[in-house]
Design a protein around this motif. Structure first.
Motif, short mmCIF file in Angstrom:
data_model
loop_
_atom_site.label_atom_id
_atom_site.label_comp_id
_atom_site.label_asym_id
_atom_site.label_seq_id
_atom_site.Cartn_x
_atom_site.Cartn_y
_atom_site.Cartn_z
N ILE A 218 66.45 1.09 56.05
CA ILE A 218 66.44 -0.03 56.72
C ILE A 218 67.23 0.33 58.03
CG2 ILE A 218 67.20 -2.39 56.92
CD1 ILE A 218 67.58 -1.23 53.55
N GLU A 219 66.39 -0.21 59.37
CA GLU A 219 67.22 0.18 60.58
C GLU A 219 67.72 -1.27 61.13
OE1 GLU A 219 67.74 2.72 62.36
OE2 GLU A 219 66.16 4.08 61.29
N GLY A 220 69.17 -1.64 61.19
CA GLY A 220 69.45 -3.00 61.51
C GLY A 220 68.99 -3.47 62.71
N VAL A 221 68.56 -4.67 62.94
CA VAL A 221 68.23 -5.34 64.02
C VAL A 221 68.95 -6.38 64.41
CG1 VAL A 221 65.78 -4.99 63.71
CG2 VAL A 221 66.74 -7.16 62.76
N GLU A 222 68.99 -7.09 65.71
CA GLU A 222 70.06 -7.87 66.31
C GLU A 222 69.74 -9.38 65.48
OE1 GLU A 222 72.75 -7.70 68.19
OE2 GLU A 222 72.52 -5.56 67.77
N ARG A 223 68.72 -9.80 65.56
CA ARG A 223 68.02 -10.99 65.00
C ARG A 223 66.94 -11.12 64.24
NH1 ARG A 223 64.18 -13.42 68.40
NH2 ARG A 223 64.60 -15.42 67.32
N LEU A 224 66.87 -11.96 63.48
CA LEU A 224 65.66 -12.34 62.28
C LEU A 224 65.16 -13.80 62.64
CD1 LEU A 224 66.88 -10.80 59.24
CD2 LEU A 224 65.27 -9.75 60.59
N SER A 225 63.92 -13.91 62.67
CA SER A 225 63.67 -15.55 62.74
C SER A 225 62.87 -15.84 61.33
CB SER A 225 62.74 -15.62 63.97
OG SER A 225 61.71 -14.66 64.14
N GLY A 226 62.79 -17.08 61.27
CA GLY A 226 62.09 -17.77 60.25
C GLY A 226 60.77 -17.22 59.86
N ALA A 227 60.30 -17.27 58.73
CA ALA A 227 58.66 -16.70 58.36
C ALA A 227 58.46 -17.65 57.35
CB ALA A 227 59.12 -15.26 57.82
N SER A 228 56.94 -17.51 57.21
CA SER A 228 56.09 -18.23 56.01
C SER A 228 55.67 -17.22 55.05
CB SER A 228 55.34 -18.97 56.32
OG SER A 228 55.75 -19.97 57.20
N HIS A 229 55.50 -17.45 53.53
CA HIS A 229 55.10 -16.64 52.98
C HIS A 229 54.63 -17.53 51.50
CE1 HIS A 229 54.42 -13.37 50.03
NE2 HIS A 229 55.52 -13.76 49.12
N ARG A 230 53.39 -17.11 50.94
CA ARG A 230 53.05 -17.80 49.71
C ARG A 230 53.81 -16.93 48.85
NH1 ARG A 230 49.10 -18.17 45.82
NH2 ARG A 230 48.74 -20.31 45.49
N ILE A 231 54.51 -17.17 47.81
CA ILE A 231 54.98 -16.52 46.59
C ILE A 231 53.83 -15.78 45.67
CG2 ILE A 231 56.49 -16.34 44.72
CD1 ILE A 231 58.28 -16.66 47.11
N GLY A 232 54.05 -14.79 45.62
CA GLY A 232 52.96 -14.08 44.31
C GLY A 232 53.36 -14.66 42.90
N GLY A 233 52.32 -14.60 42.29
CA GLY A 233 52.38 -15.40 40.59
C GLY A 233 53.34 -14.69 39.75
N ASP A 234 53.77 -15.64 38.96
CA ASP A 234 54.99 -15.07 37.97
C ASP A 234 54.31 -14.13 36.95
OD1 ASP A 234 56.95 -15.02 35.85
OD2 ASP A 234 57.95 -16.36 37.09
N ARG A 235 54.25 -12.92 36.95
CA ARG A 235 53.87 -12.14 35.92
C ARG A 235 54.59 -12.28 34.53
NH1 ARG A 235 56.88 -6.45 36.84
NH2 ARG A 235 58.85 -7.01 37.65
N ILE A 236 55.81 -12.64 34.58
CA ILE A 236 56.35 -12.93 33.22
C ILE A 236 55.52 -13.92 32.40
CG2 ILE A 236 58.50 -13.32 31.92
CD1 ILE A 236 60.04 -12.52 34.53
#
Ligand code: EPU
Length: 435
Positions: A218-236
């Motif tokens: 992991i190369e650290g960065v100065e800032r992160l911005s918000g993102a969107s994601h569809r959570i993958g199905g629950d395998r349990i």
């Protein structure tokens, strides 16, 4: 949620039908924590309707973030001035507070989180998290009430986890993304939910690589911005409903969980005689006759520990002797008592059975079981000890003769999305008795 609510279950024979699973419990809450690192709001969709999402939302609100939950979407806006203290009222409710340390160190510089909870399935220490944060430059103190940490700025480091811990890896990902310089994490967990978190951080602007041999860089960065994601199905959940079909001699079709999250589960059930139909949208399992199995739990890509309790119930329905060796948590067979009370022939051992010795070979921990399958189960009155054991009880009650009464179903509601409706949809007769 009423903490002492119970379910009365009347078995109806084989369970047939369709179940849709939502996004994974063990991914959604981590994405909510990651959102604290952005300088704009983040959104996750396909979020399950579970207690853990509400608990985590409560923690984030207590820190000053705004959280909106509507249908299957969770939006976290972290832009307000945050406070660095997760209130003690969240003590013991789940594992999430420890994951807040890294993000809050970046946002606030000093943090106090209460003792983490989660199911009582072993000692579940937090030493990997604490050591990793210290390696990244934080001053960390563990107290009787929880963990306190401070840091002016986290700095990249080379870290090796003693064991590929899911939470330990997540702490490092969440802490290193905004740290100064490079972090190399060796012996990482590579569970699909961990990879999903890494991808979400990448989407937020993090520079993360997964190298061979379980190594994140992991190369650290100065800032992160918000993102969107569809959570993958629950395998349990997906696995557990497939087992509900197989253990009762029925056939369940599970929508919403991709095949690649279930590879080891499917190959294990194949060996037990299950036959599958698999499409891009659903997976269906059935079996004319179940064979016994020898299975050890392992970190991904092995057979996951959270699949262990439904598997043991399935083994009670297979003709012959099965062996299950739990190598991830040392105390994950507390639920066996109830299965024995239902007539299952199961014996517990502190030896490592069915494969090479594990970390617990000299511990005083009964972490292997031998199951003599093919004996009929009968109904029972039992109290559910934890999420995964609770689901196993429901499957066993569905496969038994006579009715069962299961107390403390709140455990199920913390971790499974609308389990009552899903089981009822498969034809199981359940009545909810308010506590
Ligand atoms: N461990 C330590 N020290 C640490 C952290 C972990 O010794 O600081 C040990 C644990 O005691 C255990 C092993 O490492 O023996 C693995 O633990 P891990 O950190 O991987 O587990 P976790 O992050 O606490 C998550 C899931 C569990 C799942 C495990 C393993 C969440 C909220 N929980 O726990 O899920 O079983 O990974 O895959 O993500 C459940 O959903 O019912 C559940 C218990």
């Amino acid at each position: 949620m009423t903490s002492s609510a119970a379910w009365r279950i009347e078995p109806v024979g084989p369970l047939f039908g369709d179940v849709s699973v939502r996004g994974s419990k063990n991914a959604v809450t981590k994405h909510m924590v990651a959102a604290l690192l952005g300088d704009t709001p983040s959104q996750v969709t396909n979020a399950p309707q579970i207690g853990d999402v509400e608990i985590t939302a409560g923690m984030l609100r207590a820190l000053g973030a705004e959280v909106a939950i509507a249908e299957d979407a969770v939006v976290v806006d972290p832009q307000a001035d945050l406070v660095g203290e997760v209130p003690v009222s969240f003590t013991g409710l789940n594992r999430i507070p420890i994951l807040m340390l890294g993000p809050l160190l970046h946002r606030v510089g000093h943090v106090t989180v209460p003792l983490v909870g989660g199911d009582r399935i072993g000692a579940r220490p937090v030493d990997f998290h604490v050591s990793a944060l210290r390696a990244l430059g934080a001053e960390v103190e563990t107290t009787a009430e929880g963990v306190e940490a401070k840091a002016a700025r986290l700095r990249g480091a080379r870290i090796r986890l003693p064991y590929p811990s899911v939470g330990g890896t997540e702490t490092v990902l969440l802490s290193a993304a905004l740290a100064e310089g490079r972090t190399v994490l060796e012996n990482s967990a590579i569970e699909p939910e961990v990879i999903e978190l890494a991808l979400f951080l990448q989407r937020m602007g993090a520079r993360i690589e997964l190298r061979p041999d379980r190594r994140f860089v992991i190369e650290g960065v100065e800032r992160l911005s918000g993102a969107s994601h569809r959570i993958g199905g629950d395998r349990i959940e997906a696995f557990s409903y497939l087992i509900a079909g197989l253990a009762t001699g029925g056939r369940v079709r599970v929508y919403g969980c991709a095949q690649d999250r279930l590879v080891t589960a499917i190959s294990t059930l194949h060996r037990m005689g299950a036959r599958f139909e698999i499409t891009d949208d659903w997976i269906e399992a059935r079996a004319d006759k179940l064979e016994p199995a020898v299975v050890q739990t392992h970190p991904h890509p092995g057979f996951m520990t959270d699949w262990q309790s439904p598997l043991v119930v399935l083994c009670t329905q297979a003709d012959g002797m099965s062996v299950v060796h739990e190598t991830v948590f040392e105390d994950r067979f507390a639920y066996i008592d109830a299965l024995q009370a239902m007539g299952a022939e199961i014996e517990l051992f502190d030896a490592c059975l069915g494969g090479p010795g594990c970390r617990f070979h000299e511990a005083d921990a009964r972490h292997s079981v031998v199951i003599r399958g093919g004996r009929p189960l009968h109904g029972v009155e039992a109290t559910i000890p934890d999420i995964r054991a609770g689901f196993a009880y429901v499957i066993a009650a569905a496969a038994a003769e006579g009715s069962s009464l299961l107390h403390d179903v709140h455990h199920l509601e913390r971790g499974y999305s609308r389990p009552f409706e899903s089981f009822a949809g498969l034809g199981l007769q359940i009545t909810r008795i308010a506590g």
